[in-house]
Design a protein around this motif. Structure first.
Motif, PDB file in Angstrom:
ATOM      1  N   SER A 152       0.829  -1.204   0.000  1.00  0.00           N
ATOM      2  CA  SER A 152       0.000   0.000   0.000  1.00  0.00           C
ATOM      3  C   SER A 152       0.867   1.259   0.000  1.00  0.00           C
ATOM      4  O   SER A 152       0.575   2.228  -0.717  1.00  0.00           O
ATOM      5  CB  SER A 152      -0.925  -0.002   1.224  1.00  0.00           C
ATOM      6  N   ALA A 153       1.938   1.247   0.794  1.00  0.00           N
ATOM      7  CA  ALA A 153       2.839   2.399   0.832  1.00  0.00           C
ATOM      8  C   ALA A 153       3.494   2.626  -0.527  1.00  0.00           C
ATOM      9  O   ALA A 153       3.656   3.775  -0.974  1.00  0.00           O
ATOM     10  CB  ALA A 153       3.903   2.200   1.909  1.00  0.00           C
ATOM     11  N   LEU A 154       3.850   1.530  -1.205  1.00  0.00           N
ATOM     12  CA  LEU A 154       4.467   1.650  -2.525  1.00  0.00           C
ATOM     13  C   LEU A 154       3.481   2.223  -3.541  1.00  0.00           C
ATOM     14  O   LEU A 154       3.841   3.095  -4.349  1.00  0.00           O
ATOM     15  CB  LEU A 154       4.962   0.281  -2.989  1.00  0.00           C
ATOM     16  N   VAL A 155       2.243   1.754  -3.505  1.00  0.00           N
ATOM     17  CA  VAL A 155       1.223   2.293  -4.410  1.00  0.00           C
ATOM     18  C   VAL A 155       0.998   3.776  -4.118  1.00  0.00           C
ATOM     19  O   VAL A 155       0.823   4.589  -5.037  1.00  0.00           O
ATOM     20  CB  VAL A 155      -0.098   1.504  -4.266  1.00  0.00           C
ATOM     21  N   TYR A 156       1.027   4.134  -2.861  1.00  0.00           N
ATOM     22  CA  TYR A 156       0.871   5.542  -2.469  1.00  0.00           C
ATOM     23  C   TYR A 156       2.002   6.394  -3.039  1.00  0.00           C
ATOM     24  O   TYR A 156       1.780   7.494  -3.549  1.00  0.00           O
ATOM     25  CB  TYR A 156       0.855   5.626  -0.941  1.00  0.00           C
ATOM     26  N   VAL A 157       3.233   5.884  -2.974  1.00  0.00           N
ATOM     27  CA  VAL A 157       4.372   6.598  -3.560  1.00  0.00           C
ATOM     28  C   VAL A 157       4.171   6.757  -5.065  1.00  0.00           C
ATOM     29  O   VAL A 157       4.324   7.852  -5.617  1.00  0.00           O
ATOM     30  CB  VAL A 157       5.690   5.849  -3.273  1.00  0.00           C
ATOM     31  N   LEU A 158       3.814   5.683  -5.736  1.00  0.00           N
ATOM     32  CA  LEU A 158       3.641   5.729  -7.189  1.00  0.00           C
ATOM     33  C   LEU A 158       2.475   6.616  -7.594  1.00  0.00           C
ATOM     34  O   LEU A 158       2.459   7.158  -8.707  1.00  0.00           O
ATOM     35  CB  LEU A 158       3.443   4.311  -7.733  1.00  0.00           C
ATOM     36  N   ASN A 159       1.516   6.792  -6.718  1.00  0.00           N
ATOM     37  CA  ASN A 159       0.399   7.685  -7.003  1.00  0.00           C
ATOM     38  C   ASN A 159       0.839   9.145  -7.077  1.00  0.00           C
ATOM     39  O   ASN A 159       0.091   9.990  -7.561  1.00  0.00           O
ATOM     40  CB  ASN A 159      -0.694   7.526  -5.934  1.00  0.00           C
ATOM     41  N   HIS A 160       2.060   9.425  -6.579  1.00  0.00           N
ATOM     42  CA  HIS A 160       2.626  10.776  -6.642  1.00  0.00           C
ATOM     43  C   HIS A 160       3.847  10.801  -7.567  1.00  0.00           C
ATOM     44  O   HIS A 160       4.737  11.623  -7.394  1.00  0.00           O
ATOM     45  CB  HIS A 160       3.053  11.248  -5.246  1.00  0.00           C
ATOM     46  N   ILE A 161       3.847   9.941  -8.559  1.00  0.00           N
ATOM     47  CA  ILE A 161       5.033   9.772  -9.395  1.00  0.00           C
ATOM     48  C   ILE A 161       5.450  11.080 -10.060  1.00  0.00           C
ATOM     49  O   ILE A 161       6.637  11.335 -10.285  1.00  0.00           O
ATOM     50  CB  ILE A 161       4.786   8.673 -10.466  1.00  0.00           C
ATOM     51  N   HIS A 162       4.490  11.941 -10.362  1.00  0.00           N
ATOM     52  CA  HIS A 162       4.804  13.200 -11.025  1.00  0.00           C
ATOM     53  C   HIS A 162       5.510  14.191 -10.107  1.00  0.00           C
ATOM     54  O   HIS A 162       5.977  15.226 -10.572  1.00  0.00           O
ATOM     55  CB  HIS A 162       3.520  13.842 -11.566  1.00  0.00           C
ATOM     56  N   ARG A 163       5.596  13.861  -8.820  1.00  0.00           N
ATOM     57  CA  ARG A 163       6.255  14.769  -7.883  1.00  0.00           C
ATOM     58  C   ARG A 163       7.572  14.213  -7.356  1.00  0.00           C
ATOM     59  O   ARG A 163       8.197  14.810  -6.488  1.00  0.00           O
ATOM     60  CB  ARG A 163       5.324  15.053  -6.697  1.00  0.00           C
TER      61      ARG A 163
END
Length: 270
Positions: A152-163
């Motif tokens: 879940s933490a990894l998906v959360y990071v990837l959800n902000h990939i543009h930043r």
């Protein structure tokens, strides 16, 4: 209970992902609060439809069961989140990593703050459903609890990939993702997680977009301070949620699936 197919899982996630980022696009790039709120509302409609299509009751599948007792979880998360995030901000000021450059007059501060606080609730909850509630429903019992939290933490990071323009920010997001998933795993509803997440976004926007602050050093010292406080929230959330989830307060995460036919910031926000 017959598990859903990988295709159904991916299609559901894609639908939620698209609605979430469409809403973010409207506020960040089109400067359209109406568009943001409309697409945020559409997110919950899509989340309900996806849940029913996959064989669940509705929004409760993603941890959004509605009971009066859930207000305790939400308020506890808000209180803990506001306290720790404000301590992080004040520590950055005390260690001269940031300085306040502008505070608007109260007649401007209140309406701006109210709009941001209201908007943060929508953005926080939609992302919690997308990166936590959805994964919790589908992966619980299929992977270990520790792996579920990390995924879940990894998906959360990837959800902000543009930043992800700085490695240290990636670390910040990963720790935030861990400390936001732990309450859902323990409490089995999304409301404490929402409280913590909402509080963090409130403090961020009040201190960066309503007030104006600026870094006083070239190094990202204020972010390291924030990372330390976010790490502190991991045991804080664990202890508080263990208390909230005691038998007398436990709320069943009741979006279970039947084997019978269905009856059925990110943006700047983190």
């Amino acid at each position: 209970m017959k598990p859903i197919s990988l295709l159904s899982f991916l299609l559901g996630f894609t639908a939620l992902f698209t609605c979430y980022h469409a809403a973010e696009y409207m506020i960040l790039y089109m400067n359209s609060p109406v568009g943001f709120l409309g697409l945020s509302a559409l997110f919950f409609i899509v989340a309900w439809v996806v849940a029913r299509w996959q064989g669940y009751k509705g929004l409760s599948a993603w941890g959004m069961s509605f009971k009066r007792s859930h207000l305790v979880f939400l308020l506890a998360g808000l209180l803990a989140g506001l306290t720790v995030n404000m301590l992080a901000f004040l520590s950055s000021l005390a260690f001269h990593q940031e300085a306040v450059s502008f505070i608007p007059p109260v007649q401007q501060f209140i309406p701006q703050a109210s709009l941001l606080i209201f908007g943060c609730a929508f953005s926080s909850l939609t992302e919690d459903v997308l990166t936590r509630g959805y994964l919790f429903r589908h992966l619980t019992g299929k992977v270990s609890t520790g792996l579920l939290v990390l995924l879940s933490a990894l998906v959360y990071v990837l959800n902000h990939i543009h930043r992800l323009d700085e490695p240290v920010y990636l670390l910040f997001l990963f720790i935030v993702g861990i400390q936001l998933m732990i309450p859902l795993v323990i409490c089995r509803n999304i409301w404490y997680t929402l409280g913590i997440h909402w509080a963090g976004n409130i403090v961020y926007h009040l201190t960066n977009n309503v007030m104006h602050t600026e870094s006083t050093t070239a190094a990202p010292g204020s972010l390291w301070i924030t990372i330390a406080f976010m790490a502190l929230l991991v045991p804080v959330n664990y202890i508080l949620c263990r208390q909230l989830a005691r038998p007398g307060l436990a709320i069943k995460f009741n979006g279970y699936r039947h084997s019978s036919p269905p009856f059925r910031h990110s943006s700047e926000l983190v």
